[in-house]
Design a protein around this motif. Structure first.
Motif, mmCIF file in Angstrom:
data_model
loop_
_atom_site.group_PDB
_atom_site.id
_atom_site.type_symbol
_atom_site.label_atom_id
_atom_site.label_comp_id
_atom_site.label_asym_id
_atom_site.label_seq_id
_atom_site.Cartn_x
_atom_site.Cartn_y
_atom_site.Cartn_z
ATOM 1 N N MET A 281 1.262 -1.164 0.336
ATOM 2 C CA MET A 281 0.187 0.438 -0.298
ATOM 3 C C MET A 281 0.699 0.956 0.047
ATOM 4 S SD MET A 281 -2.620 0.603 2.515
ATOM 5 C CE MET A 281 -2.270 0.984 3.852
ATOM 6 N N ASN A 282 -0.065 2.394 -0.423
ATOM 7 C CA ASN A 282 1.936 3.464 -1.082
ATOM 8 C C ASN A 282 0.821 3.931 -0.021
ATOM 9 O OD1 ASN A 282 2.761 5.884 -1.863
ATOM 10 N ND2 ASN A 282 2.107 5.436 -4.185
ATOM 11 N N PRO A 283 2.218 4.622 0.988
ATOM 12 C CA PRO A 283 2.058 5.798 1.844
ATOM 13 C C PRO A 283 1.206 7.321 1.638
ATOM 14 C CG PRO A 283 4.214 5.549 2.105
ATOM 15 C CD PRO A 283 3.460 4.365 0.978
ATOM 16 N N TYR A 284 1.786 7.392 0.275
ATOM 17 C CA TYR A 284 1.437 8.714 0.120
ATOM 18 C C TYR A 284 -0.328 8.820 -0.969
ATOM 19 C CZ TYR A 284 5.905 9.759 1.089
ATOM 20 O OH TYR A 284 7.243 9.784 1.675
ATOM 21 N N LYS A 285 -1.116 7.212 -0.242
ATOM 22 C CA LYS A 285 -1.974 7.623 -1.257
ATOM 23 C C LYS A 285 -3.048 7.537 -0.385
ATOM 24 C CE LYS A 285 -4.309 4.413 -4.734
ATOM 25 N NZ LYS A 285 -4.402 2.480 -5.022
ATOM 26 N N LEU B 177 -8.603 -2.078 10.052
ATOM 27 C CA LEU B 177 -9.623 -2.614 8.634
ATOM 28 C C LEU B 177 -7.991 -1.978 7.760
ATOM 29 C CD1 LEU B 177 -11.271 -2.868 5.591
ATOM 30 C CD2 LEU B 177 -12.130 -0.217 6.068
ATOM 31 N N ALA B 178 -7.918 -0.812 7.840
ATOM 32 C CA ALA B 178 -5.798 -0.277 7.546
ATOM 33 C C ALA B 178 -5.368 -1.371 7.805
ATOM 34 C CB ALA B 178 -5.943 1.058 8.227
ATOM 35 N N VAL B 179 -5.241 -2.372 8.758
ATOM 36 C CA VAL B 179 -4.165 -3.120 8.944
ATOM 37 C C VAL B 179 -3.724 -4.358 7.782
ATOM 38 C CG1 VAL B 179 -2.794 -5.092 10.271
ATOM 39 C CG2 VAL B 179 -3.223 -2.349 11.216
ATOM 40 N N LEU B 180 -5.278 -4.537 8.007
ATOM 41 C CA LEU B 180 -6.002 -5.904 7.322
ATOM 42 C C LEU B 180 -5.670 -4.857 5.308
ATOM 43 C CD1 LEU B 180 -9.293 -7.059 8.363
ATOM 44 C CD2 LEU B 180 -7.224 -8.353 8.427
ATOM 45 N N LEU B 181 -5.909 -4.847 5.041
ATOM 46 C CA LEU B 181 -5.977 -3.651 3.553
ATOM 47 C C LEU B 181 -4.631 -3.492 3.286
ATOM 48 C CD1 LEU B 181 -8.588 -1.391 3.401
ATOM 49 C CD2 LEU B 181 -8.159 -2.868 2.095
ATOM 50 N N SER B 182 -3.211 -3.371 4.515
ATOM 51 C CA SER B 182 -1.854 -3.438 3.991
ATOM 52 C C SER B 182 -0.708 -4.319 4.113
ATOM 53 C CB SER B 182 -1.006 -2.028 5.510
ATOM 54 O OG SER B 182 -1.844 -2.811 6.124
ATOM 55 N N ASN B 183 -2.263 -5.632 4.555
ATOM 56 C CA ASN B 183 -1.722 -6.814 4.593
ATOM 57 C C ASN B 183 -2.280 -7.906 3.327
ATOM 58 O OD1 ASN B 183 0.511 -7.264 6.058
ATOM 59 N ND2 ASN B 183 -0.597 -5.113 6.850
ATOM 60 N N CYS B 184 -3.242 -7.267 2.743
ATOM 61 C CA CYS B 184 -3.864 -8.525 1.766
ATOM 62 C C CYS B 184 -3.677 -9.510 1.729
ATOM 63 C CB CYS B 184 -4.125 -7.566 0.657
ATOM 64 S SG CYS B 184 -5.760 -7.530 -0.517
ATOM 65 N N GLY B 185 -4.178 -10.345 2.117
ATOM 66 C CA GLY B 185 -3.969 -11.952 1.276
ATOM 67 C C GLY B 185 -2.835 -12.352 2.146
ATOM 68 N N ILE B 186 -2.111 -12.007 3.226
ATOM 69 C CA ILE B 186 -1.403 -12.029 3.577
ATOM 70 C C ILE B 186 -2.503 -12.681 5.358
ATOM 71 C CG2 ILE B 186 0.606 -11.629 5.579
ATOM 72 C CD1 ILE B 186 1.492 -10.007 3.437
ATOM 73 N N ARG C 173 -3.565 -13.177 15.489
ATOM 74 C CA ARG C 173 -4.519 -12.094 16.747
ATOM 75 C C ARG C 173 -3.257 -11.731 17.399
ATOM 76 N NH1 ARG C 173 -7.897 -16.128 17.655
ATOM 77 N NH2 ARG C 173 -9.564 -16.842 16.455
ATOM 78 N N SER C 174 -2.437 -11.348 17.665
ATOM 79 C CA SER C 174 -1.538 -10.838 18.325
ATOM 80 C C SER C 174 -0.738 -9.775 17.447
ATOM 81 C CB SER C 174 -0.300 -11.464 18.718
ATOM 82 O OG SER C 174 0.351 -12.388 18.020
ATOM 83 N N GLN C 175 -0.573 -10.083 15.809
ATOM 84 C CA GLN C 175 0.274 -9.294 14.807
ATOM 85 C C GLN C 175 -1.679 -8.523 15.156
ATOM 86 O OE1 GLN C 175 0.595 -12.525 12.268
ATOM 87 N NE2 GLN C 175 2.663 -11.180 12.070
ATOM 88 N N ARG D 36 -7.372 -13.243 7.609
ATOM 89 C CA ARG D 36 -6.438 -12.634 6.040
ATOM 90 C C ARG D 36 -8.023 -12.118 4.898
ATOM 91 N NH1 ARG D 36 -4.688 -17.644 3.437
ATOM 92 N NH2 ARG D 36 -6.672 -18.069 3.521
ATOM 93 N N LEU D 37 -7.548 -11.156 4.519
ATOM 94 C CA LEU D 37 -8.363 -9.996 3.654
ATOM 95 C C LEU D 37 -8.202 -10.297 2.546
ATOM 96 C CD1 LEU D 37 -10.908 -8.257 3.220
ATOM 97 C CD2 LEU D 37 -8.250 -6.363 2.493
ATOM 98 N N ASN D 38 -9.083 -11.130 2.121
ATOM 99 C CA ASN D 38 -8.854 -11.541 0.207
ATOM 100 C C ASN D 38 -8.724 -10.303 -0.425
ATOM 101 O OD1 ASN D 38 -9.892 -14.046 0.981
ATOM 102 N ND2 ASN D 38 -12.108 -13.502 0.341
ATOM 103 N N ARG D 39 -7.399 -11.266 -1.410
ATOM 104 C CA ARG D 39 -7.911 -10.027 -2.579
ATOM 105 C C ARG D 39 -7.789 -9.886 -3.686
ATOM 106 N NH1 ARG D 39 -2.083 -9.231 -3.022
ATOM 107 N NH2 ARG D 39 -0.429 -11.080 -2.198
#
Length: 102
Positions: free
Chosen positions: A1-5, A39-48, A52-54, A97-100
């Motif tokens: 995810m682009n930090p400037y987007k 949600l932001a964490v899931l989006l930045s790690n989409c597909g991964i 719970r601890s992470q 995991r958030l699906n791609r």
């Protein structure tokens, strides 16, 4: 995810990272700050798959030793509020995991 987007698009959702807002078809959806952070964490790690601890460390800002159902509760709320029941998957013995599609 682009930090400037500023805006991220996931299916029919628009997520504005700067304003911390989520909308569908121009209608704002009400998320708590924790739900938005998750949600932001899931989006930045989409597909991964993330444990719970992470998720706690990334979205809440602290490490937690042991089991916490807090993440489960917030994931279920996100699924319901955003209509992502099939997109935010439970990964057996790992976490979520958030699906791609992003």
């Amino acid at each position: 995810m682009n930090p400037y987007k500023q805006n991220i698009f996931y299916k029919d959702l628009t997520i504005n990272l700067t304003a911390c807002r989520v909308s569908r078809a121009g209608q704002d959806l009400c998320l708590t700050p924790r739900e938005f952070a998750l949600l932001a964490v899931l989006l930045s790690n989409c597909g991964i798959a993330l444990s719970r601890s992470q998720l706690l460390e990334a979205a809440w800002g602290y490490a937690f030793i042991g089991e916490s159902r807090t993440v489960d509760v917030h994931i279920n709320r996100l699924r319901r509020k955003l209509g992502l029941e099939n997109d935010i998957q439970t990964v057996y013995k790992v976490g979520y995991r958030l699906n791609r599609a992003c």
